[in-house]
Write a protein that holds these residues in place. Structure first.
Motif, PDB file in Angstrom:
ATOM      1  N   CYS A 243       0.835  -1.210   0.000  1.00  0.00           N
ATOM      2  CA  CYS A 243       0.000   0.000   0.000  1.00  0.00           C
ATOM      3  C   CYS A 243       0.868   1.257   0.000  1.00  0.00           C
ATOM      4  N   TYR A 244       1.935   1.223   0.797  1.00  0.00           N
ATOM      5  CA  TYR A 244       2.849   2.371   0.863  1.00  0.00           C
ATOM      6  C   TYR A 244       3.510   2.619  -0.490  1.00  0.00           C
ATOM      7  N   LEU A 245       3.994   1.560  -1.127  1.00  0.00           N
ATOM      8  CA  LEU A 245       4.654   1.700  -2.423  1.00  0.00           C
ATOM      9  C   LEU A 245       3.690   2.199  -3.497  1.00  0.00           C
ATOM     10  N   PHE A 246       2.414   1.840  -3.375  1.00  0.00           N
ATOM     11  CA  PHE A 246       1.434   2.300  -4.356  1.00  0.00           C
ATOM     12  C   PHE A 246       1.162   3.792  -4.209  1.00  0.00           C
ATOM     13  N   VAL A 247       1.180   4.294  -2.982  1.00  0.00           N
ATOM     14  CA  VAL A 247       0.819   5.693  -2.731  1.00  0.00           C
ATOM     15  C   VAL A 247       2.007   6.630  -2.903  1.00  0.00           C
ATOM     16  N   TYR A 248       3.198   6.217  -2.474  1.00  0.00           N
ATOM     17  CA  TYR A 248       4.362   7.104  -2.442  1.00  0.00           C
ATOM     18  C   TYR A 248       5.470   6.623  -3.384  1.00  0.00           C
ATOM     19  N   TYR A 249       6.195   7.602  -3.892  1.00  0.00           N
ATOM     20  CA  TYR A 249       7.349   7.299  -4.737  1.00  0.00           C
ATOM     21  C   TYR A 249       8.593   7.129  -3.866  1.00  0.00           C
ATOM     22  N   THR A 250       9.356   6.062  -4.120  1.00  0.00           N
ATOM     23  CA  THR A 250      10.641   5.851  -3.444  1.00  0.00           C
ATOM     24  C   THR A 250      11.649   5.351  -4.476  1.00  0.00           C
ATOM     25  N   GLY A 251      12.903   5.431  -4.112  1.00  0.00           N
ATOM     26  CA  GLY A 251      13.934   4.898  -4.986  1.00  0.00           C
ATOM     27  C   GLY A 251      13.818   3.377  -5.119  1.00  0.00           C
ATOM     28  N   TRP A 252      14.122   2.845  -6.287  1.00  0.00           N
ATOM     29  CA  TRP A 252      14.049   1.409  -6.560  1.00  0.00           C
ATOM     30  C   TRP A 252      12.650   0.861  -6.245  1.00  0.00           C
ATOM     31  N   ARG A 253      11.645   1.635  -6.571  1.00  0.00           N
ATOM     32  CA  ARG A 253      10.266   1.298  -6.197  1.00  0.00           C
ATOM     33  C   ARG A 253       9.808  -0.019  -6.824  1.00  0.00           C
ATOM     34  N   ASN A 254      10.078  -0.209  -8.107  1.00  0.00           N
ATOM     35  CA  ASN A 254       9.647  -1.439  -8.783  1.00  0.00           C
ATOM     36  C   ASN A 254      10.354  -2.670  -8.217  1.00  0.00           C
ATOM     37  N   ALA A 255      11.654  -2.540  -7.979  1.00  0.00           N
ATOM     38  CA  ALA A 255      12.407  -3.666  -7.428  1.00  0.00           C
ATOM     39  C   ALA A 255      11.889  -4.028  -6.032  1.00  0.00           C
ATOM     40  N   LYS A 256      11.588  -3.009  -5.222  1.00  0.00           N
ATOM     41  CA  LYS A 256      11.063  -3.253  -3.883  1.00  0.00           C
ATOM     42  C   LYS A 256       9.717  -3.965  -3.954  1.00  0.00           C
ATOM     43  N   SER A 257       8.889  -3.572  -4.933  1.00  0.00           N
ATOM     44  CA  SER A 257       7.568  -4.199  -5.040  1.00  0.00           C
ATOM     45  C   SER A 257       7.690  -5.677  -5.419  1.00  0.00           C
ATOM     46  N   PHE A 258       8.625  -6.011  -6.309  1.00  0.00           N
ATOM     47  CA  PHE A 258       8.817  -7.415  -6.699  1.00  0.00           C
ATOM     48  C   PHE A 258       9.382  -8.241  -5.542  1.00  0.00           C
ATOM     49  N   LEU A 259      10.335  -7.682  -4.807  1.00  0.00           N
ATOM     50  CA  LEU A 259      10.884  -8.385  -3.649  1.00  0.00           C
ATOM     51  C   LEU A 259       9.818  -8.582  -2.580  1.00  0.00           C
ATOM     52  N   ASN A 260       8.971  -7.557  -2.414  1.00  0.00           N
ATOM     53  CA  ASN A 260       7.901  -7.647  -1.430  1.00  0.00           C
ATOM     54  C   ASN A 260       6.888  -8.727  -1.827  1.00  0.00           C
ATOM     55  N   PHE A 261       6.604  -8.826  -3.120  1.00  0.00           N
ATOM     56  CA  PHE A 261       5.701  -9.880  -3.603  1.00  0.00           C
ATOM     57  C   PHE A 261       6.316 -11.262  -3.360  1.00  0.00           C
ATOM     58  N   GLY A 262       7.631 -11.365  -3.557  1.00  0.00           N
ATOM     59  CA  GLY A 262       8.311 -12.626  -3.273  1.00  0.00           C
ATOM     60  C   GLY A 262       8.171 -13.027  -1.818  1.00  0.00           C
ATOM     61  N   LEU A 263       8.244 -12.017  -0.914  1.00  0.00           N
ATOM     62  CA  LEU A 263       8.071 -12.307   0.514  1.00  0.00           C
ATOM     63  C   LEU A 263       6.655 -12.777   0.807  1.00  0.00           C
ATOM     64  N   ILE A 264       5.659 -12.179   0.139  1.00  0.00           N
ATOM     65  CA  ILE A 264       4.269 -12.610   0.311  1.00  0.00           C
ATOM     66  C   ILE A 264       4.115 -14.076  -0.113  1.00  0.00           C
ATOM     67  N   CYS A 265       4.709 -14.432  -1.235  1.00  0.00           N
ATOM     68  CA  CYS A 265       4.644 -15.817  -1.713  1.00  0.00           C
ATOM     69  C   CYS A 265       5.301 -16.783  -0.733  1.00  0.00           C
ATOM     70  N   LEU A 266       6.469 -16.396  -0.194  1.00  0.00           N
ATOM     71  CA  LEU A 266       7.176 -17.267   0.759  1.00  0.00           C
ATOM     72  C   LEU A 266       6.354 -17.465   2.034  1.00  0.00           C
TER      73      LEU A 266
END
Length: 308
Positions: A243-266
Protein backbone atom coordinates in the motif's frame (compact mmCIF):
# COMPACT_ATOMS: atom_id res chain seq x y z
CA UNK A 1 0.27 51.55 -5.46
CA UNK A 2 -0.86 48.16 -4.08
CA UNK A 3 -2.18 46.01 -6.94
CA UNK A 4 -2.22 42.71 -8.83
CA UNK A 5 -0.17 42.95 -12.04
CA UNK A 6 -0.64 39.62 -13.81
CA UNK A 7 -1.77 36.04 -13.38
CA UNK A 8 -1.45 32.70 -15.15
CA UNK A 9 -2.71 29.13 -15.02
CA UNK A 10 -0.05 26.40 -15.37
CA UNK A 11 -0.13 22.61 -15.41
CA UNK A 12 1.87 21.28 -12.46
CA UNK A 13 3.49 18.18 -13.89
CA UNK A 14 5.32 19.86 -16.80
CA UNK A 15 4.86 23.64 -16.47
CA UNK A 16 2.66 23.91 -19.58
CA UNK A 17 0.93 27.33 -19.53
CA UNK A 18 -2.82 26.86 -19.96
CA UNK A 19 -3.90 30.50 -19.73
CA UNK A 20 -2.49 33.88 -18.73
CA UNK A 21 -3.52 37.50 -18.40
CA UNK A 22 -2.53 39.89 -21.17
CA UNK A 23 0.32 42.06 -19.85
CA UNK A 24 1.35 45.31 -21.47
CA UNK A 25 4.00 46.33 -18.96
CA UNK A 26 7.44 45.77 -20.54
CA UNK A 27 9.52 47.26 -17.73
CA UNK A 28 12.74 45.60 -16.61
CA UNK A 29 11.19 44.52 -13.33
CA UNK A 30 8.28 42.82 -15.06
CA UNK A 31 10.59 41.08 -17.54
CA UNK A 32 12.60 39.70 -14.63
CA UNK A 33 9.44 38.49 -12.89
CA UNK A 34 8.38 36.65 -16.03
CA UNK A 35 11.65 34.74 -15.79
CA UNK A 36 10.76 33.83 -12.21
CA UNK A 37 7.34 32.64 -13.39
CA UNK A 38 9.05 30.31 -15.86
CA UNK A 39 11.52 29.04 -13.27
CA UNK A 40 8.76 28.38 -10.72
CA UNK A 41 6.63 26.58 -13.29
CA UNK A 42 9.44 24.01 -13.69
CA UNK A 43 9.48 23.35 -9.95
CA UNK A 44 5.76 23.24 -9.14
CA UNK A 45 5.75 19.46 -8.64
CA UNK A 46 8.48 19.86 -5.99
CA UNK A 47 6.79 22.66 -4.01
CA UNK A 48 3.93 22.78 -1.47
CA UNK A 49 0.47 23.71 -2.69
CA UNK A 50 0.65 27.30 -1.39
CA UNK A 51 3.81 29.40 -1.78
CA UNK A 52 5.14 32.95 -1.96
CA UNK A 53 8.31 34.24 -3.62
CA UNK A 54 9.45 37.73 -2.68
CA UNK A 55 11.42 39.41 -5.47
CA UNK A 56 12.19 42.88 -4.16
CA UNK A 57 9.31 45.19 -5.02
CA UNK A 58 7.13 42.31 -6.30
CA UNK A 59 5.66 39.13 -4.82
CA UNK A 60 4.74 35.97 -6.72
CA UNK A 61 2.05 33.85 -5.05
CA UNK A 62 0.58 30.59 -6.23
CA UNK A 63 -1.67 27.72 -5.19
CA UNK A 64 -1.82 24.24 -6.73
CA UNK A 65 -4.72 21.81 -6.84
CA UNK A 66 -5.77 18.83 -8.99
CA UNK A 67 -2.63 19.07 -11.12
CA UNK A 68 -3.08 22.78 -11.97
CA UNK A 69 -1.32 25.79 -10.44
CA UNK A 70 -2.69 29.34 -10.29
CA UNK A 71 0.03 31.99 -10.16
CA UNK A 72 -0.10 35.74 -9.72
CA UNK A 73 2.29 38.68 -9.56
CA UNK A 74 1.54 41.62 -7.29
CA UNK A 75 3.33 44.53 -5.68
CA UNK A 76 5.15 43.78 -2.44
CA UNK A 77 2.62 45.68 -0.29
CA UNK A 78 -0.44 43.88 -1.67
CA UNK A 79 -2.20 42.07 1.24
CA UNK A 80 -1.46 38.36 1.31
CA UNK A 81 -5.03 37.44 2.22
CA UNK A 82 -6.35 39.29 -0.85
CA UNK A 83 -3.74 37.64 -3.07
CA UNK A 84 -4.75 34.12 -2.04
CA UNK A 85 -8.47 34.94 -2.20
CA UNK A 86 -7.86 36.09 -5.77
CA UNK A 87 -6.10 32.81 -6.58
CA UNK A 88 -8.85 30.83 -4.89
CA UNK A 89 -11.45 32.51 -7.13
CA UNK A 90 -9.41 31.68 -10.23
CA UNK A 91 -9.14 28.07 -9.10
CA UNK A 92 -12.88 27.65 -8.45
CA UNK A 93 -13.84 29.22 -11.79
CA UNK A 94 -11.28 27.21 -13.77
CA UNK A 95 -12.37 23.91 -12.20
CA UNK A 96 -16.01 24.78 -12.86
CA UNK A 97 -15.40 25.86 -16.45
CA UNK A 98 -12.99 23.21 -17.73
CA UNK A 99 -12.96 19.45 -17.58
CA UNK A 100 -9.84 18.22 -15.77
CA UNK A 101 -9.42 15.56 -18.44
CA UNK A 102 -8.85 18.33 -21.00
CA UNK A 103 -6.22 20.01 -18.86
CA UNK A 104 -4.40 16.68 -18.35
CA UNK A 105 -4.33 15.91 -22.08
CA UNK A 106 -3.60 19.42 -23.37
CA UNK A 107 -0.50 19.61 -25.59
CA UNK A 108 -0.68 23.17 -26.92
CA UNK A 109 0.40 26.12 -24.74
CA UNK A 110 -2.34 28.61 -23.82
CA UNK A 111 -5.12 26.35 -25.13
CA UNK A 112 -7.47 27.93 -22.56
CA UNK A 113 -6.49 31.52 -23.33
CA UNK A 114 -10.17 32.59 -23.28
CA UNK A 115 -9.97 32.22 -19.48
CA UNK A 116 -8.03 35.50 -19.63
CA UNK A 117 -11.39 37.31 -19.71
CA UNK A 118 -12.24 36.03 -16.24
CA UNK A 119 -8.70 36.71 -15.00
CA UNK A 120 -8.91 40.35 -16.15
CA UNK A 121 -12.35 40.93 -14.59
CA UNK A 122 -11.29 39.39 -11.30
CA UNK A 123 -8.00 41.30 -11.32
CA UNK A 124 -9.82 44.61 -11.78
CA UNK A 125 -12.17 43.79 -8.92
CA UNK A 126 -9.32 42.90 -6.56
CA UNK A 127 -7.38 45.99 -7.56
CA UNK A 128 -10.34 48.06 -6.41
CA UNK A 129 -10.53 46.79 -2.83
CA UNK A 130 -13.38 49.13 -1.88
CA UNK A 131 -15.72 47.30 -4.25
CA UNK A 132 -14.86 43.82 -2.96
CA UNK A 133 -17.92 42.00 -1.67
CA UNK A 134 -16.15 38.89 -0.35
CA UNK A 135 -15.74 39.79 3.32
CA UNK A 136 -16.74 36.30 4.46
CA UNK A 137 -14.24 34.68 2.07
CA UNK A 138 -11.58 37.10 3.24
CA UNK A 139 -12.23 36.15 6.86
CA UNK A 140 -12.05 32.44 6.03
CA UNK A 141 -8.83 32.90 4.07
CA UNK A 142 -7.30 35.01 6.86
CA UNK A 143 -7.94 32.18 9.31
CA UNK A 144 -6.59 29.56 6.91
CA UNK A 145 -3.39 31.54 6.27
CA UNK A 146 -2.82 31.93 10.01
CA UNK A 147 -3.24 28.20 10.54
CA UNK A 148 -1.20 27.21 7.47
CA UNK A 149 0.99 30.09 6.23
CA UNK A 150 2.27 29.94 2.64
CA UNK A 151 5.73 28.47 2.22
CA UNK A 152 8.27 31.24 1.65
CA UNK A 153 10.53 30.36 -1.29
CA UNK A 154 14.03 31.80 -1.11
CA UNK A 155 15.97 32.95 -4.15
CA UNK A 156 18.66 30.37 -3.38
CA UNK A 157 16.05 27.59 -3.67
CA UNK A 158 14.81 28.98 -6.95
CA UNK A 159 18.24 28.83 -8.59
CA UNK A 160 19.38 30.71 -11.64
CA UNK A 161 17.73 31.21 -15.00
CA UNK A 162 20.08 28.78 -16.75
CA UNK A 163 20.76 26.19 -14.09
CA UNK A 164 18.28 25.07 -11.47
CA UNK A 165 19.45 24.02 -8.04
CA UNK A 166 17.73 21.41 -5.93
CA UNK A 167 15.46 22.60 -3.15
CA UNK A 168 17.25 22.81 0.16
CA UNK A 169 15.82 21.32 3.32
CA UNK A 170 13.36 23.92 4.59
CA UNK A 171 10.46 23.80 6.98
CA UNK A 172 7.03 24.41 5.54
CA UNK A 173 4.84 25.71 8.33
CA UNK A 174 1.85 23.51 8.77
CA UNK A 175 3.22 20.82 6.49
CA UNK A 176 6.35 19.47 8.15
CA UNK A 177 9.66 19.51 6.28
CA UNK A 178 10.51 19.34 2.63
CA UNK A 179 13.09 16.74 1.80
CA UNK A 180 16.30 17.75 0.07
CA UNK A 181 15.45 15.17 -2.60
CA UNK A 182 12.78 16.41 -5.00
CA UNK A 183 9.30 15.04 -4.27
CA UNK A 184 8.24 13.01 -7.28
CA UNK A 185 4.51 12.95 -8.02
CA UNK A 186 2.93 9.77 -9.26
CA UNK A 187 0.32 9.47 -11.99
CA UNK A 188 -3.35 9.81 -10.97
CA UNK A 189 -4.91 6.84 -9.20
CA UNK A 190 -7.05 4.54 -11.36
CA UNK A 191 -10.01 2.37 -10.31
CA UNK A 192 -7.96 -0.89 -10.51
CA UNK A 193 -5.35 0.82 -8.35
CA UNK A 194 -7.95 1.67 -5.70
CA UNK A 195 -9.23 -1.92 -5.80
CA UNK A 196 -5.71 -3.31 -5.34
CA UNK A 197 -5.09 -0.91 -2.44
CA UNK A 198 -8.28 -2.01 -0.64
CA UNK A 199 -7.57 -5.71 -1.27
CA UNK A 200 -4.01 -5.34 0.07
CA UNK A 201 -5.41 -3.76 3.24
CA UNK A 202 -7.89 -6.63 3.52
CA UNK A 203 -5.13 -9.25 3.18
CA UNK A 204 -3.06 -7.40 5.76
CA UNK A 205 -6.00 -7.37 8.17
CA UNK A 206 -6.64 -11.10 7.63
CA UNK A 207 -2.98 -11.90 8.29
CA UNK A 208 -3.02 -9.75 11.42
CA UNK A 209 -6.12 -11.47 12.82
CA UNK A 210 -4.71 -14.92 12.09
CA UNK A 211 -1.45 -13.86 13.71
CA UNK A 212 -3.21 -12.98 16.98
CA UNK A 213 -5.13 -16.26 16.84
CA UNK A 214 -1.81 -18.06 16.39
CA UNK A 215 -0.46 -16.31 19.50
CA UNK A 216 -3.52 -17.42 21.50
CA UNK A 217 -3.06 -20.97 20.26
CA UNK A 218 0.63 -20.83 21.17
CA UNK A 219 -0.18 -19.74 24.73
CA UNK A 220 -2.70 -22.53 25.14
CA UNK A 221 -0.61 -25.29 23.51
CA UNK A 222 3.10 -25.22 24.19
CA UNK A 223 3.80 -27.47 21.21
CA UNK A 224 2.64 -24.89 18.66
CA UNK A 225 5.23 -23.47 16.26
CA UNK A 226 6.06 -19.79 16.91
CA UNK A 227 7.28 -19.43 13.33
CA UNK A 228 3.66 -19.38 12.14
CA UNK A 229 3.11 -16.19 14.16
CA UNK A 230 6.14 -14.63 12.49
CA UNK A 231 4.86 -15.66 9.04
CA UNK A 232 1.44 -14.08 9.64
CA UNK A 233 2.92 -10.80 10.87
CA UNK A 234 5.43 -10.71 8.01
CA UNK A 235 2.49 -11.14 5.64
CA UNK A 236 0.73 -8.20 7.30
CA UNK A 237 3.83 -6.01 7.00
CA UNK A 238 4.25 -6.97 3.34
CA UNK A 239 0.65 -6.07 2.47
CA UNK A 240 0.93 -2.71 4.21
CA UNK A 241 4.23 -2.02 2.46
CA UNK A 242 2.53 -2.69 -0.87
CA UNK A 243 0.00 0.00 0.00
CA UNK A 244 2.85 2.37 0.86
CA UNK A 245 4.65 1.70 -2.42
CA UNK A 246 1.43 2.30 -4.36
CA UNK A 247 0.82 5.69 -2.73
CA UNK A 248 4.36 7.10 -2.44
CA UNK A 249 7.35 7.30 -4.74
CA UNK A 250 10.64 5.85 -3.44
CA UNK A 251 13.93 4.90 -4.99
CA UNK A 252 14.05 1.41 -6.56
CA UNK A 253 10.27 1.30 -6.20
CA UNK A 254 9.65 -1.44 -8.78
CA UNK A 255 12.41 -3.67 -7.43
CA UNK A 256 11.06 -3.25 -3.88
CA UNK A 257 7.57 -4.20 -5.04
CA UNK A 258 8.82 -7.42 -6.70
CA UNK A 259 10.88 -8.38 -3.65
CA UNK A 260 7.90 -7.65 -1.43
CA UNK A 261 5.70 -9.88 -3.60
CA UNK A 262 8.31 -12.63 -3.27
CA UNK A 263 8.07 -12.31 0.51
CA UNK A 264 4.27 -12.61 0.31
CA UNK A 265 4.64 -15.82 -1.71
CA UNK A 266 7.18 -17.27 0.76
CA UNK A 267 4.92 -16.49 3.74
CA UNK A 268 1.95 -18.18 2.09
CA UNK A 269 4.06 -21.20 1.12
CA UNK A 270 5.10 -21.56 4.76
CA UNK A 271 1.45 -21.24 5.89
CA UNK A 272 0.36 -23.98 3.47
CA UNK A 273 -0.75 -26.27 6.30
CA UNK A 274 -2.94 -23.58 7.91
CA UNK A 275 -4.68 -22.32 4.76
CA UNK A 276 -6.67 -24.04 2.05
CA UNK A 277 -5.87 -23.63 -1.63
CA UNK A 278 -8.49 -20.92 -2.17
CA UNK A 279 -7.07 -18.80 0.65
CA UNK A 280 -3.55 -19.21 -0.69
CA UNK A 281 -4.73 -18.38 -4.20
CA UNK A 282 -6.51 -15.25 -2.95
CA UNK A 283 -3.50 -13.89 -1.04
CA UNK A 284 -1.00 -14.57 -3.82
CA UNK A 285 -3.32 -13.19 -6.52
CA UNK A 286 -3.92 -9.98 -4.57
CA UNK A 287 -0.18 -9.63 -4.06
CA UNK A 288 0.47 -10.06 -7.78
CA UNK A 289 -2.33 -7.64 -8.71
CA UNK A 290 -1.03 -4.98 -6.29
CA UNK A 291 2.52 -5.43 -7.61
CA UNK A 292 1.21 -4.88 -11.14
CA UNK A 293 -0.62 -1.69 -10.11
CA UNK A 294 2.54 -0.38 -8.43
CA UNK A 295 4.43 -1.06 -11.64
CA UNK A 296 1.78 0.69 -13.77
CA UNK A 297 1.52 3.79 -11.57
CA UNK A 298 4.74 5.45 -12.63
CA UNK A 299 6.09 8.94 -11.80
CA UNK A 300 4.66 11.73 -13.90
CA UNK A 301 6.91 12.50 -16.83
CA UNK A 302 8.19 15.87 -18.01
CA UNK A 303 7.09 17.42 -21.27
CA UNK A 304 9.34 19.56 -23.44
CA UNK A 305 10.34 22.99 -22.17
CA UNK A 306 7.61 25.58 -22.69
CA UNK A 307 7.98 29.34 -22.54
CA UNK A 308 5.84 30.76 -19.79
Amino acid sequence: MSMILSASVVRVRDGLPLSASTDYDQSTGMQECRKYFKMLSKKLSQLPDRCTLKTGQYNINFISSLGVSYMMLCTENYPSVLAFCFLDELQKEFITTYNMMKTNTAVRPYCFIEFDNFIQRTKQRYNNTRSLSTKMNLADMQTEIKLRPPYQISMSELGSANGFTHLSVAEYKGAGKISAAPHQRLEPVTLPGIVSFVLSLLCGALNLIRGFHAIESLLQNEGEDFSYVIAFFLGTASCLYQCYLFVYYTGWRNAKSFLNFGLICLCNMYLYELRNLWQLFFHVTVGAFSTLQIRLRQPQGKSPDYNV
